[in-house]
Structure formats: structure tokens, C-alpha cells
Scaffold this motif. Structure first.
Motif, mmCIF file in Angstrom:
data_model
loop_
_atom_site.group_PDB
_atom_site.id
_atom_site.type_symbol
_atom_site.label_atom_id
_atom_site.label_comp_id
_atom_site.label_asym_id
_atom_site.label_seq_id
_atom_site.Cartn_x
_atom_site.Cartn_y
_atom_site.Cartn_z
ATOM 1 N N UNK A 373 -35.828 -18.763 -50.736
ATOM 2 C CA UNK A 373 -36.762 -19.758 -50.208
ATOM 3 C C UNK A 373 -36.893 -19.712 -48.692
ATOM 4 N N UNK A 374 -35.849 -19.312 -47.989
ATOM 5 C CA UNK A 374 -35.962 -19.206 -46.533
ATOM 6 C C UNK A 374 -37.029 -18.179 -46.157
ATOM 7 N N UNK A 375 -37.067 -17.074 -46.887
ATOM 8 C CA UNK A 375 -38.082 -16.054 -46.604
ATOM 9 C C UNK A 375 -39.478 -16.576 -46.925
ATOM 10 N N UNK A 376 -39.591 -17.332 -48.016
ATOM 11 C CA UNK A 376 -40.893 -17.916 -48.373
ATOM 12 C C UNK A 376 -41.368 -18.862 -47.278
ATOM 13 N N UNK A 377 -40.497 -19.762 -46.847
ATOM 14 C CA UNK A 377 -40.873 -20.746 -45.831
ATOM 15 C C UNK A 377 -41.207 -20.086 -44.501
ATOM 16 N N UNK A 378 -40.445 -19.071 -44.116
ATOM 17 C CA UNK A 378 -40.702 -18.402 -42.835
ATOM 18 C C UNK A 378 -42.079 -17.747 -42.813
ATOM 19 N N UNK A 379 -42.545 -17.289 -43.953
ATOM 20 C CA UNK A 379 -43.876 -16.683 -44.003
ATOM 21 C C UNK A 379 -44.972 -17.738 -44.057
ATOM 22 N N UNK A 380 -44.657 -18.949 -44.538
ATOM 23 C CA UNK A 380 -45.669 -19.995 -44.717
ATOM 24 C C UNK A 380 -45.908 -20.824 -43.463
ATOM 25 N N UNK A 381 -44.876 -21.032 -42.653
ATOM 26 C CA UNK A 381 -45.008 -21.980 -41.535
ATOM 27 C C UNK A 381 -45.611 -21.358 -40.288
ATOM 28 N N UNK A 440 -37.634 -29.603 -42.280
ATOM 29 C CA UNK A 440 -38.293 -28.619 -43.156
ATOM 30 C C UNK A 440 -39.469 -29.266 -43.887
ATOM 31 N N UNK A 441 -40.658 -28.645 -43.851
ATOM 32 C CA UNK A 441 -41.817 -29.197 -44.568
ATOM 33 C C UNK A 441 -41.817 -28.796 -46.038
ATOM 34 N N UNK A 442 -42.492 -29.594 -46.856
ATOM 35 C CA UNK A 442 -42.731 -29.222 -48.250
ATOM 36 C C UNK A 442 -44.085 -28.508 -48.299
ATOM 37 N N UNK A 443 -44.078 -27.234 -48.633
ATOM 38 C CA UNK A 443 -45.295 -26.414 -48.559
ATOM 39 C C UNK A 443 -45.829 -26.015 -49.930
ATOM 40 N N UNK A 444 -45.243 -26.538 -50.991
ATOM 41 C CA UNK A 444 -45.708 -26.172 -52.333
ATOM 42 C C UNK A 444 -47.180 -26.546 -52.512
ATOM 43 N N UNK A 448 -52.189 -21.961 -46.315
ATOM 44 C CA UNK A 448 -51.709 -21.575 -44.982
ATOM 45 C C UNK A 448 -52.597 -22.166 -43.896
ATOM 46 N N UNK A 449 -53.893 -22.282 -44.190
ATOM 47 C CA UNK A 449 -54.825 -22.838 -43.211
ATOM 48 C C UNK A 449 -54.516 -24.310 -42.936
ATOM 49 N N UNK A 450 -54.196 -25.066 -43.979
ATOM 50 C CA UNK A 450 -53.873 -26.487 -43.786
ATOM 51 C C UNK A 450 -52.563 -26.642 -43.007
ATOM 52 N N UNK A 451 -51.577 -25.814 -43.333
ATOM 53 C CA UNK A 451 -50.306 -25.865 -42.586
ATOM 54 C C UNK A 451 -50.565 -25.597 -41.107
ATOM 55 N N UNK A 452 -51.436 -24.619 -40.817
ATOM 56 C CA UNK A 452 -51.749 -24.293 -39.419
ATOM 57 C C UNK A 452 -52.459 -25.454 -38.726
ATOM 58 N N UNK A 453 -53.417 -26.095 -39.423
ATOM 59 C CA UNK A 453 -54.119 -27.240 -38.829
ATOM 60 C C UNK A 453 -53.147 -28.375 -38.516
ATOM 61 N N UNK A 454 -52.235 -28.645 -39.427
ATOM 62 C CA UNK A 454 -51.240 -29.697 -39.189
ATOM 63 C C UNK A 454 -50.336 -29.356 -38.008
ATOM 64 N N UNK A 455 -49.968 -28.081 -37.904
ATOM 65 C CA UNK A 455 -49.114 -27.639 -36.800
ATOM 66 C C UNK A 455 -49.807 -27.861 -35.466
ATOM 67 N N UNK A 456 -51.051 -27.402 -35.344
ATOM 68 C CA UNK A 456 -51.764 -27.490 -34.072
ATOM 69 C C UNK A 456 -52.233 -28.906 -33.746
ATOM 70 N N UNK A 458 -50.245 -31.330 -33.953
ATOM 71 C CA UNK A 458 -49.057 -31.978 -33.395
ATOM 72 C C UNK A 458 -48.209 -32.725 -34.390
ATOM 73 N N UNK A 459 -48.490 -32.564 -35.676
ATOM 74 C CA UNK A 459 -47.680 -33.254 -36.676
ATOM 75 C C UNK A 459 -46.231 -32.779 -36.613
ATOM 76 N N UNK A 460 -45.317 -33.661 -37.008
ATOM 77 C CA UNK A 460 -43.896 -33.300 -37.053
ATOM 78 C C UNK A 460 -43.696 -32.116 -37.998
ATOM 79 N N UNK A 461 -42.694 -31.299 -37.728
ATOM 80 C CA UNK A 461 -42.456 -30.111 -38.527
ATOM 81 C C UNK A 461 -42.300 -30.463 -40.010
ATOM 82 N N UNK A 462 -41.597 -31.546 -40.298
ATOM 83 C CA UNK A 462 -41.365 -31.903 -41.693
ATOM 84 C C UNK A 462 -42.652 -32.356 -42.387
ATOM 85 N N UNK A 463 -43.717 -32.601 -41.611
ATOM 86 C CA UNK A 463 -44.983 -33.082 -42.178
ATOM 87 C C UNK A 463 -46.070 -32.002 -42.221
#
Length: 466
Positions: A373-381, A440-444, A448-456, A458-463
Motif C-alpha cells: 500500500x505504501x507504493x500505491x499511495x506514493x503513486x497516487x498522492x 495519510x489520505x484515503x484515496x480509494x 488522480x485529478x481530484x487528489x491534485x486539485x485538493x492538494x493545490x 491547500x487541503x490538509x494531507x489527510x483530506x
């Protein structure tokens, strides 16, 4: 009409067979990766005896491969861009062959350490390039299965290394333990010669006609081919950025730092301590016969393989965070109780069996959670524009942390004692439950586009998966 349908069905079957064989050959790099991780645990006691090396030198022998792998992973990004994925895999296979043979022929600890650095370069190149190649060659609907096949091949490689070590342990033939890996490496080399080039790399180099021909061999119809070519064009239009984007954007730095933290967490679970020093751990658990220790490592490897299927079954059903919670708690319990048994003293057969049970519980916890799962998350975030850079940095961090763990375990045993050493790793696992909750965020099921939008935004990493 029936003849046309029959011909179409035959073509589809041929394509599926070709895709499977291509994926299997690519995943063979994962098998070699696992073999090189697992082989040193069985060879090390015999190497230490023949060369009369102290614990510190044994740590260097173990960790030298991870040192090479860290720089191999860094170089792999440049190699896969310049040479292509196929020829990078060929180079990795060649280094596997040469490194394995040099390890087998080593006449002292220093040549062995240098040979394992070379072998580490091969592991680093393979660990970066093989999943990249598989993700680019596989049809979208089986891409996840292809990457899972690669991960499974790693665990199978570790198990086969433990079985091979056990076979050669009866005669103490550690050179054969290390050298026999050259055989699958040669198979990989000639197998990769038969593989097609990556369509994405061909498009990257402006060779669209060649990319089209490759896809026509690996996809069922022209519609799929055209759709994938369009997707690749869109991906390539979004230029990858590295250090410039990292220094310019604090949100990118947050994602990269989280990827690094996840890899450090994975290594500080203590799993690779078991992979590299399993016979020593079984000795601490009261199994003094070297052959019994080797068979114990086989049980470890088999548990690792079987528990990987738990991760495959649960990751998209439960989600990432619940599986990580269960995994870290299971590892903390297993290795913590193992430390308690060693503190009390393992004197009876019942205590020995309890120690083995705790070790297997610990391994199950890792293989079902932090391992894959660490490899999965590293590719998703990682944001899409800096994805290659972020994954390269997290992979480099993994190998450096891996090296530190491998280079300190015996020293910790000598300074802290076995019980306190295992309690240290138990404490780390309990700490990681808290870090998973906070960071750690829940990415299930999240794009990837939504995760990127949330990141930019300014949302907290866990969100990031909200």
C-alpha cells in the motif's frame, strides 16, 4: 458472419496471450528483485564463518546492495528516458548476471560488498523501470493486475531464495546461493529481447508509427489503439517538472515529503530486518540448528506470499487507511510480543512455537498493508506534473531507509539486546497508526485529478481524498 466472429475471437485470444506473456517477462524483473532481497539471509551465516567477519562487516555486506539500489533507482529515470524502458531492463538484467557471478566468486568481504553494490544498481533499475514498463504496455482494464503480478513476483522471489538457501545450507555452499541467481537473470535478458518497446516512450521520441504498430499487436481492435494513442498524446502534452516545480510550489513539497515519510514508515516497521536476518532471529528464538533456521525462513517467505493476497483482496474493498491501521497494529502486536518472549527467555518448545507464531503474525501484518500500500499511495498522492519526480524521490528514500535498517540491526541487538530492539520496532508501528490517522489520505476510488486539485487548493494531507 460466423467466420468473421471466429476470426475476431481468435485474434482477441492471441492478443490476450501476447499481453500476458509480455507482462510475465516484464514481471520477471520483480522475481529477481525478490531473489536478491532474500538470498543474503541464508548466505550470511556461512559467509561470516568462512571470512570470520564481525557483526559490523555483516551489516555492510547486507546494506551495500541497498546503497547501490538507491543510486540505481535515481539513474533509472534518466536511463528509461534516454534508452527506453526495454533497454533499461536489458541493462538491469546484464547487471544482475554480472553482479550475481561476482558475488559467487568473491574472495573476501570487500570484493563481496563491491559486487553487492553492483547488484544493487540492477535492483534499483529494475524496481523503477519494470513497474513503469508494465503500466505502459498493459491495457487499462488489466493494468492493476499487471502491477499486482509484479509485486507478487517479488514475494515469490523471496520465497524461492529461501528455498534455494535451505537446499544449499546442507553443504554450506553460500557461493551457489548467490551465484545461482545468474540463471533467471540470463532468462530475463533474453526474454526482454523479445519484448516490444513501450508505446508511450516511442511517442515521447516522436515515433508514432512504431507506437501504433506495437499497440496493434497488444490491443484487440483499432478503436482501442486510437483511443490509447489519444490518451498518450494528452499525457505527453503535460510536461513533467522536477526540482523547479518542487522549489516553486509548497503544495508539491508537501506531497513529496509525505511520499518520503511513507517510505520511511514502511522500512521502520522492521520487515526487512526479518528478510535480511531471519536465521539470526530464529537463533534468538531458540532454534540453534542452522538447517532448522533455514526451514524457518521458508515459512517466513511462504507467509509473505500468501498474505500479499489479503492486500489484493482488501485494498479496494476496505480502502487504504483501514488496511494500514490493521496492518500497523498487527505488526506492533506481533513484534512486541516477540520482544516480550525474548525478555522472559525462550526455554521451552511451547515458547519457541509462540515466538514463531508472533513472527508470522508480524509478517502477515506487513504483507497485507504497508508492503504494497505504501507504493500505491506514493503513486497516487503526487501531482501529475511532478509525478515522475515525486515517485523517484520516494523510491530513493525507500532504499536509503532500507540501507539504514539493514546496517544497524546487529548493532542494535548488541547494544540494546534483542527484547529492546524488537520493542523499538513495535513502538514505531504504534506511532505509525497515529501518523496514518493525522497525515495519510484515503484515496480509494478517487481520481488522480481530484487528489491534485485538493492538494493545490491547500487541503490538509489527510483530506486529499475528500
Amino acid at each position: 458472419m460466423s467466420e468473421i466472429l471466429s476470426a475476431t475471437s481468435r485474434h482477441a485470444t492471441q492478443v490476450r496471450r501476447k499481453v500476458f506473456m509480455t507482462g510475465l517477462l516484464g514481471a520477471l524483473a520483480g522475481l529477481l528483485f525478490g531473489l536478491d532481497i532474500g538470498v543474503i539471509s541464508g548466505a550470511l551465516p556461512f559467509i561470516a564463518r568462512e571470512f570470520d567477519v564481525p557483526d559490523q562487516v555483516q551489516e555492510w555486506i547486507v546494506s551495500s546492495m541497498m546503497f547501490g539500489a538507491a543510486f540505481g533507482a535515481l539513474a533509472a529515470g534518466w536511463l528509461s528516458y534516454r534508452l527506453g524502458r526495454k533497454y533499461s531492463l536489458l541493462l538491469g538484467a546484464l547487471l544482475f548476471v554480472v553482479g550475481s557471478l561476482l558475488c559467487a566468486l568473491a574472495w573476501g568481504p570487500v570484493p563481496l560488498i563491491l559486487a553487492r553494490v553492483l547488484l544493487g544498481l540492477a535492483v534499483g533499475i529494475a524496481s523503477f523501470t519494470a513497474p513503469l514498463y508494465l503500466s505502459e504496455i498493459a491495457p487499462g482494464k488489466v493494468r492493476g493486475s499487471m502491477i499486482s503480478l509484479y509485486q507478487l513476483m517479488i514475494t515469490l522471489g523471496i520465497l524461492l531464495a529461501f528455498l534455494s538457501n535451505t537446499f544449499f545450507s546442507y553443504s554450506g555452499a553460500w557461493r551457489w546461493m548467490l551465484g545461482i541467481i545468474a540463471i533467471p537473470a540470463v532468462i530475463l535478458f533474453f526474454g526482454v529481447l523479445l519484448l516490444p518497446r513501450s508505446p508511450r516512450w516511442l511517442m515521447l521520441r516522436g515515433r508514432e508509427a512504431h507506437a501504433r504498430r506495437v499497440l496493434q499487436q497488444l490491443r484487440v481492435n483499432e478503436t482501442e489503439v486510437e483511443h490509447e494513442l489519444d490518451e498518450i498524446r494528452q499525457q505527453l502534452a503535460q510536461k513533467q517538472q522536477g526540482w523547479g516545480l518542487f522549489f516553486a510550489n509548497r503544495h508539491v513539497r508537501r506531497a513529496v515529503y509525505l511520499g518520503m515519510l511513507l517510505q520511511i514508515m514502511q522500512q521502520l516497521t522492521g520487515m526487512n530486518v526479518v528478510m535480511y536476518y531471519a536465521p539470526r532471529i530464529f537463533d534468538l528464538a531458540g532454534f540453534n540448528d542452522p538447517v532448522a533456521q533455514m526451514w524457518g525462513t521458508v515459512i517466513v517467505g511462504l507467509t509473505n506470499v500468501l498474505a500479499t493476497f489479503i492486500a489484493i483482496a482488501l485494498v479496494d474493498r476496505w480502502g487504504r487507511k483501514p488496511v494500514l491501521y490493521v496492518g500497523f497494529l498487527t505488526m506492533g502486536l506481533g513484534i512486541g510480543v516477540l520482544g516480550l518472549l525474548m525478555h522472559i527467555g525462550i526455554d521451552s518448545q511451547a515458547q519457541q512455537m509462540a515466538a514463531v507464531a508472533m513472527l508470522l503474525i508480524f509478517i502477515t501484518g506487513f504483507a497485507m498493508s504497508a508492503g504494497p500500500l505504501v507504493w500505491v499511495l506514493c503513486s497516487e498522492i503526487q501531482p501529475l506534473r511532478g509525478r515522475d519526480f515525486g515517485i523517484a524521490v520516494s523510491t530513493f528514500t525507500n532504499w536509503i531507509a532500507n540501507m539504514v535498517v539493514g546496517a544497524t540491526f546487529l548493532t542494535m541487538l548488541n547494544v540494546l539486546g534483542s527484547a529492546h530492539t524488537f520493542w523499538f520496532y513495535a513502538g514505531c508501528n504504534l506511532l505509525f497508526v497515529l501518523l496514518t490517522l493525522l497525515l495519510v489520505p484515503e484515496t480509494r476510488g478517487v481520481s488522480l485529478e481530484r487528489i491534485e486539485r485538493n492538494l493545490f487548493s491547500g487541503k490538509a494531507l489527510r483530506s486529499l481524498g475528500d
